[in-house]
Design an enzyme around this catalytic site. Structure first.
Site, PDB file in Angstrom:
ATOM      1  N   ARG A  18       0.628  69.278 -25.500  1.00 32.20           N
ATOM      2  CA  ARG A  18      -0.656  68.617 -25.778  1.00 32.20           C
ATOM      3  C   ARG A  18      -0.486  67.354 -26.619  1.00 32.20           C
ATOM      4  O   ARG A  18      -1.400  66.556 -26.757  1.00 32.20           O
ATOM      5  CB  ARG A  18      -1.604  69.608 -26.478  1.00 32.20           C
ATOM      6  CG  ARG A  18      -2.161  70.667 -25.538  1.00 32.20           C
ATOM      7  CD  ARG A  18      -2.833  71.802 -26.303  1.00 32.20           C
ATOM      8  NE  ARG A  18      -1.869  72.734 -26.878  1.00 32.20           N
ATOM      9  CZ  ARG A  18      -2.184  73.802 -27.609  1.00 32.20           C
ATOM     10  NH1 ARG A  18      -3.448  74.057 -27.869  1.00 32.20           N
ATOM     11  NH2 ARG A  18      -1.239  74.593 -28.079  1.00 32.20           N
ATOM     12  N   GLU A 152      -5.709  85.066 -26.404  1.00 35.56           N
ATOM     13  CA  GLU A 152      -5.478  83.618 -26.354  1.00 35.56           C
ATOM     14  C   GLU A 152      -6.605  82.932 -25.586  1.00 35.56           C
ATOM     15  O   GLU A 152      -7.188  83.512 -24.665  1.00 35.56           O
ATOM     16  CB  GLU A 152      -4.123  83.318 -25.709  1.00 35.56           C
ATOM     17  CG  GLU A 152      -2.947  83.703 -26.573  1.00 35.56           C
ATOM     18  CD  GLU A 152      -3.021  83.102 -27.972  1.00 35.56           C
ATOM     19  OE1 GLU A 152      -3.107  81.875 -28.096  1.00 35.56           O
ATOM     20  OE2 GLU A 152      -3.017  83.887 -28.952  1.00 35.56           O
ATOM     21  N   ARG A 311      10.544  44.440 -48.126  1.00 33.51           N
ATOM     22  CA  ARG A 311      11.244  45.267 -47.126  1.00 33.51           C
ATOM     23  C   ARG A 311      12.414  46.030 -47.754  1.00 33.51           C
ATOM     24  O   ARG A 311      12.774  45.792 -48.900  1.00 33.51           O
ATOM     25  CB  ARG A 311      11.670  44.376 -45.969  1.00 33.51           C
ATOM     26  CG  ARG A 311      10.434  43.897 -45.175  1.00 33.51           C
ATOM     27  CD  ARG A 311      10.803  42.897 -44.095  1.00 33.51           C
ATOM     28  NE  ARG A 311      11.923  43.371 -43.318  1.00 33.51           N
ATOM     29  CZ  ARG A 311      12.764  42.565 -42.665  1.00 33.51           C
ATOM     30  NH1 ARG A 311      12.593  41.258 -42.696  1.00 33.51           N
ATOM     31  NH2 ARG A 311      13.760  43.064 -41.978  1.00 33.51           N
ATOM     32  N   ASN A 362      19.242  33.218 -43.647  1.00 36.11           N
ATOM     33  CA  ASN A 362      20.324  34.195 -43.850  1.00 36.11           C
ATOM     34  C   ASN A 362      21.016  34.597 -42.555  1.00 36.11           C
ATOM     35  O   ASN A 362      21.988  35.325 -42.581  1.00 36.11           O
ATOM     36  CB  ASN A 362      19.763  35.438 -44.546  1.00 36.11           C
ATOM     37  CG  ASN A 362      18.713  36.135 -43.705  1.00 36.11           C
ATOM     38  OD1 ASN A 362      17.960  35.481 -42.963  1.00 36.11           O
ATOM     39  ND2 ASN A 362      18.638  37.445 -43.792  1.00 36.11           N
ATOM     40  N   TYR A 363      20.526  34.120 -41.417  1.00 36.40           N
ATOM     41  CA  TYR A 363      20.996  34.661 -40.132  1.00 36.40           C
ATOM     42  C   TYR A 363      21.302  33.510 -39.194  1.00 36.40           C
ATOM     43  O   TYR A 363      20.481  32.601 -39.011  1.00 36.40           O
ATOM     44  CB  TYR A 363      19.865  35.535 -39.565  1.00 36.40           C
ATOM     45  CG  TYR A 363      20.193  36.280 -38.298  1.00 36.40           C
ATOM     46  CD1 TYR A 363      21.370  37.023 -38.180  1.00 36.40           C
ATOM     47  CD2 TYR A 363      19.306  36.277 -37.220  1.00 36.40           C
ATOM     48  CE1 TYR A 363      21.649  37.732 -37.020  1.00 36.40           C
ATOM     49  CE2 TYR A 363      19.576  36.987 -36.070  1.00 36.40           C
ATOM     50  CZ  TYR A 363      20.751  37.713 -35.967  1.00 36.40           C
ATOM     51  OH  TYR A 363      21.024  38.412 -34.825  1.00 36.40           O
ATOM     52  N   SER A 381       9.307  23.175 -53.203  1.00 37.01           N
ATOM     53  CA  SER A 381       8.604  23.734 -52.041  1.00 37.01           C
ATOM     54  C   SER A 381       9.273  23.330 -50.733  1.00 37.01           C
ATOM     55  O   SER A 381       9.850  22.255 -50.618  1.00 37.01           O
ATOM     56  CB  SER A 381       7.165  23.228 -52.028  1.00 37.01           C
ATOM     57  OG  SER A 381       6.522  23.664 -53.195  1.00 37.01           O
TER      58      SER A 381
HETATM   59  C1  UD1 Z   1      -0.738  79.970 -31.515  1.00 36.79           C
HETATM   60  C2  UD1 Z   1      -1.272  81.402 -31.360  1.00 36.79           C
HETATM   61  C3  UD1 Z   1      -2.790  81.370 -31.461  1.00 36.79           C
HETATM   62  C4  UD1 Z   1      -3.201  80.761 -32.785  1.00 36.79           C
HETATM   63  C5  UD1 Z   1      -2.560  79.382 -32.996  1.00 36.79           C
HETATM   64  C6  UD1 Z   1      -2.759  78.931 -34.434  1.00 36.79           C
HETATM   65  C7  UD1 Z   1       0.259  82.566 -29.855  1.00 36.79           C
HETATM   66  C8  UD1 Z   1       0.497  83.100 -28.484  1.00 36.79           C
HETATM   67  N1  UD1 Z   1      -0.871  81.947 -30.073  1.00 36.79           N
HETATM   68  O1  UD1 Z   1      -1.286  79.254 -30.425  1.00 36.79           O
HETATM   69  O2  UD1 Z   1      -3.306  82.691 -31.371  1.00 36.79           O
HETATM   70  O3  UD1 Z   1      -4.618  80.646 -32.816  1.00 36.79           O
HETATM   71  O4  UD1 Z   1      -1.136  79.458 -32.785  1.00 36.79           O
HETATM   72  O5  UD1 Z   1      -2.259  77.647 -34.657  1.00 36.79           O
HETATM   73  O6  UD1 Z   1       1.095  82.739 -30.712  1.00 36.79           O
HETATM   74  N2  UD1 Z   1       6.712  77.999 -30.263  1.00 36.79           N
HETATM   75  C9  UD1 Z   1       8.000  78.446 -30.112  1.00 36.79           C
HETATM   76  N3  UD1 Z   1       8.406  78.873 -28.890  1.00 36.79           N
HETATM   77  C10 UD1 Z   1       7.578  78.881 -27.813  1.00 36.79           C
HETATM   78  C11 UD1 Z   1       6.252  78.459 -27.975  1.00 36.79           C
HETATM   79  C12 UD1 Z   1       5.841  78.026 -29.221  1.00 36.79           C
HETATM   80  O7  UD1 Z   1       8.773  78.422 -31.064  1.00 36.79           O
HETATM   81  O8  UD1 Z   1       8.040  79.288 -26.723  1.00 36.79           O
HETATM   82  C13 UD1 Z   1       6.298  77.468 -31.563  1.00 36.79           C
HETATM   83  C14 UD1 Z   1       5.781  76.052 -31.471  1.00 36.79           C
HETATM   84  O9  UD1 Z   1       6.821  75.112 -31.669  1.00 36.79           O
HETATM   85  C15 UD1 Z   1       4.733  75.993 -32.562  1.00 36.79           C
HETATM   86  C16 UD1 Z   1       4.287  77.441 -32.709  1.00 36.79           C
HETATM   87  O10 UD1 Z   1       5.237  78.239 -32.054  1.00 36.79           O
HETATM   88  O11 UD1 Z   1       5.247  75.533 -33.777  1.00 36.79           O
HETATM   89  C17 UD1 Z   1       2.911  77.648 -32.101  1.00 36.79           C
HETATM   90  O12 UD1 Z   1       2.950  77.272 -30.740  1.00 36.79           O
HETATM   91  P1  UD1 Z   1       1.716  76.623 -30.019  1.00 36.79           P
HETATM   92  O13 UD1 Z   1       2.077  76.384 -28.621  1.00 36.79           O
HETATM   93  O14 UD1 Z   1       1.221  75.474 -30.811  1.00 36.79           O
HETATM   94  O15 UD1 Z   1       0.699  77.845 -30.098  1.00 36.79           O
HETATM   95  P2  UD1 Z   1      -0.872  77.766 -30.004  1.00 36.79           P
HETATM   96  O16 UD1 Z   1      -1.248  77.611 -28.580  1.00 36.79           O
HETATM   97  O17 UD1 Z   1      -1.390  76.794 -30.979  1.00 36.79           O
HETATM   98 CA    CA Z   2      -0.504  75.338 -32.459  1.00 34.21          CA
END
Ligand code: UD1
Ligand code: CA
Length: 434
Positions: A18, A152, A311, A362-363, A381
């Site tokens: 997303r 979900e 910078r 400088n370059y 100036s």
């Molecule tokens: C998840 C929860 C949802 C909750 C929401 C809160 C699940 C199935 N759903 O949904 O109930 O409301 O978080 O924020 O858990 N990740 C992995 N491996 C994977 C998929 C995801 O490590 O295969 C990690 C992602 O990197 C992320 C976290 O798990 O940091 C959550 O994954 P994300 O896909 O954002 O879950 P949500 O759909 O938000």
């Molecule tokens: Ca999430």
């Protein structure tokens, strides 16, 4: 809670589709640091056994995070065969009996906000918040005050979609609960994923009590889109700026100021509206005027701006930098550069005045060269200083001079000008006014 009693697992293996980005979601920045950095930093306050689950862009994630932290375990999820947050938990071997599971996309969590998960011996504690717009989140189905399951968004029916109590994505499990139920997760759902959230209904069926903990959105909201990223940035910025204002920094219109988490202030400082201060910067007893940008620099007893750009790798001490001045990788001590200059790869000493429009060249298109300017030099100036160049102490460079020598010795005037020619009546002839 003793730091030694808790294992933390941070899920960071997901694609984050997303976000619509080629970069792994957890590496997107909040206040100058990857999202994942913030949650690891918080985790380190309460645990010495931290495991990050990686898969998508694993090498990049490990490389980036290892810049900031040692003593972190990385575990790779078999995301091909076991996708989903449940899949992410399959290879975890926690050191301790209490296991706190966090989502890597929650950069706003603080150690205080997690205390409710730590002071209980419950087998499962899960986090809930109430959202006006719960879309995207897992819905928590509660009956007679008891949590039954998490559904979900993509699997929810019409009635379940209306539920406003959602899973915030933080859980405390006993490691025995994980050991028992993770292998039982299935992927018979809309996303064909192994959901960690299914552990709730499995445990419920065995009459294991599930403790719901009401948490606040300010700390527990997740980042799924770039819009969420921008909203979390606002909250993180408020925290950073409030901290420094409490430490004594004056900020005018703080809502317009951006300060990264690595920036430090000392003494009496003032930052005016629209400033951007980033990276490894220290501002000490200085005044940063409106719309200035400062990156990876040290500003000590100085004033900068308005509309100046300092910078990386610059050091200013007892120095005045005025509007439209750019300084890069230079050290200026006791210097005045009031208007419209570029000072790059330079070292400028006490009492020296840099006139409007002065440029260190400088370059040469291939290499960069240094300009070294001594004490009490007056640079007129619109002069161009072609590097490499050493200007000794007590020198005057006339306005409009192009300095092509490699060294200008003490006590001299350097001047290069074409002779001025006056052509009588030219104006009137040219514009046919006679
Ligand atoms: C998840 C929860 C949802 C909750 C929401 C809160 C699940 C199935 N759903 O949904 O109930 O409301 O978080 O924020 O858990 N990740 C992995 N491996 C994977 C998929 C995801 O490590 O295969 C990690 C992602 O990197 C992320 C976290 O798990 O940091 C959550 O994954 P994300 O896909 O954002 O879950 P949500 O759909 O938000
Ligand atoms: Ca999430």
């Amino acid at each position: 809670m003793n730091k030694k009693d808790l294992s933390i697992v941070i899920l960071a293996a997901g694609k984050g589709s997303r976000m619509k980005s080629n970069k792994a979601k957890v590496l997107h920045h909040i206040s100058g640091k990857p999202m994942l950095y913030h949650i690891i930093k918080t985790s380190q306050e309460i645990s010495n056994d931290i495991t990050i689950v990686v898969a998508h862009q694993k090498d990049e994630v490990i490389k980036e995070i290892s810049k900031f932290f040692t003593n972190i375990n990385f575990v790779t999820q078999d995301a091909q065969n076991f996708p989903g947050t449940g899949g992410a938990m399959m290879n975890i071997l926690p050191k301790y009996e209490s296991v706190l599971v966090l989502n890597g996309d929650m950069p706003l969590i603080s150690a205080d906000a997690l205390s409710g998960f730590l002071n209980s011996n419950a087998q499962i504690i899960m986090s809930i918040f109430e959202l006006g717009d719960p879309s995207g989140y897992g819905r928590v189905i509660i009956e007679n005050g008891e949590v039954l399951k998490i559904v979900e968004h993509k699997d929810a029916n019409k009635d379940e979609l209306k539920v406003k109590s959602v899973n915030a994505g933080v859980y405390a499990f006993s490691s025995s609960v994980l050991k028992k139920y993770i292998p039982l997760l299935k992927n018979d759902n809309a996303q064909k994923e192994y959901y960690l959230t299914d552990i709730i209904s499995l445990a419920k069926a065995d009459s294991i009590s599930i403790v719901p903990l009401l948490v606040d959105e300010e700390h527990f909201r997740g980042v799924n889109s770039k819009e969420d990223l921008a909203e979390c940035e606002v909250i993180m910025q408020e925290r950073i700026k409030s901290h420094w204002m409490r430490e004594g920094v004056i900020m005018q219109l703080p809502n317009t100021i951006y300060i990264e988490e690595s920036v430090k202030f000392e003494g009496e400082c003032k930052v005016e509206n629209n400033c951007r201060i980033t990276g490894d910067t220290l501002i000490s007893n200085s005044h940063i005027k409106s719309s200035s940008v400062i990156e990876d620099s040290r500003i000590i007893d100085s004033d900068v701006g308005p509309l100046a750009h300092i910078r990386p790798m610059s050091q200013l001490k007892d120095t005045h930098i005025g509007n439209f001045v750019e300084v890069k990788k230079s050290s200026l001590i006791g210097v005045k550069a009031g208007h419209l200059s570029y000072i790059g790869d330079a070292q400028v000493d006490e009492g020296t005045n840099i006139g409007a429009g002065v440029i260190t060249c400088n370059y040469d298109g291939v290499n960069k060269y240094k300009t070294i300017i001594g004490k009490n030099v007056f640079i007129g100036s619109d002069s161009q200083l072609i590097a490499p160049l050493v200007v000794e102490d007590d020198v005057m460079i006339a306005a409009g001079t192009t300095v092509t020598a490699a060294k200008i010795q003490s006590g001299v005037l350097a001047i290069s000008r074409t002779k001025l020619t006056i052509v009588k009546d030219f104006y009137y002839k040219f514009f046919r006014k006679v």
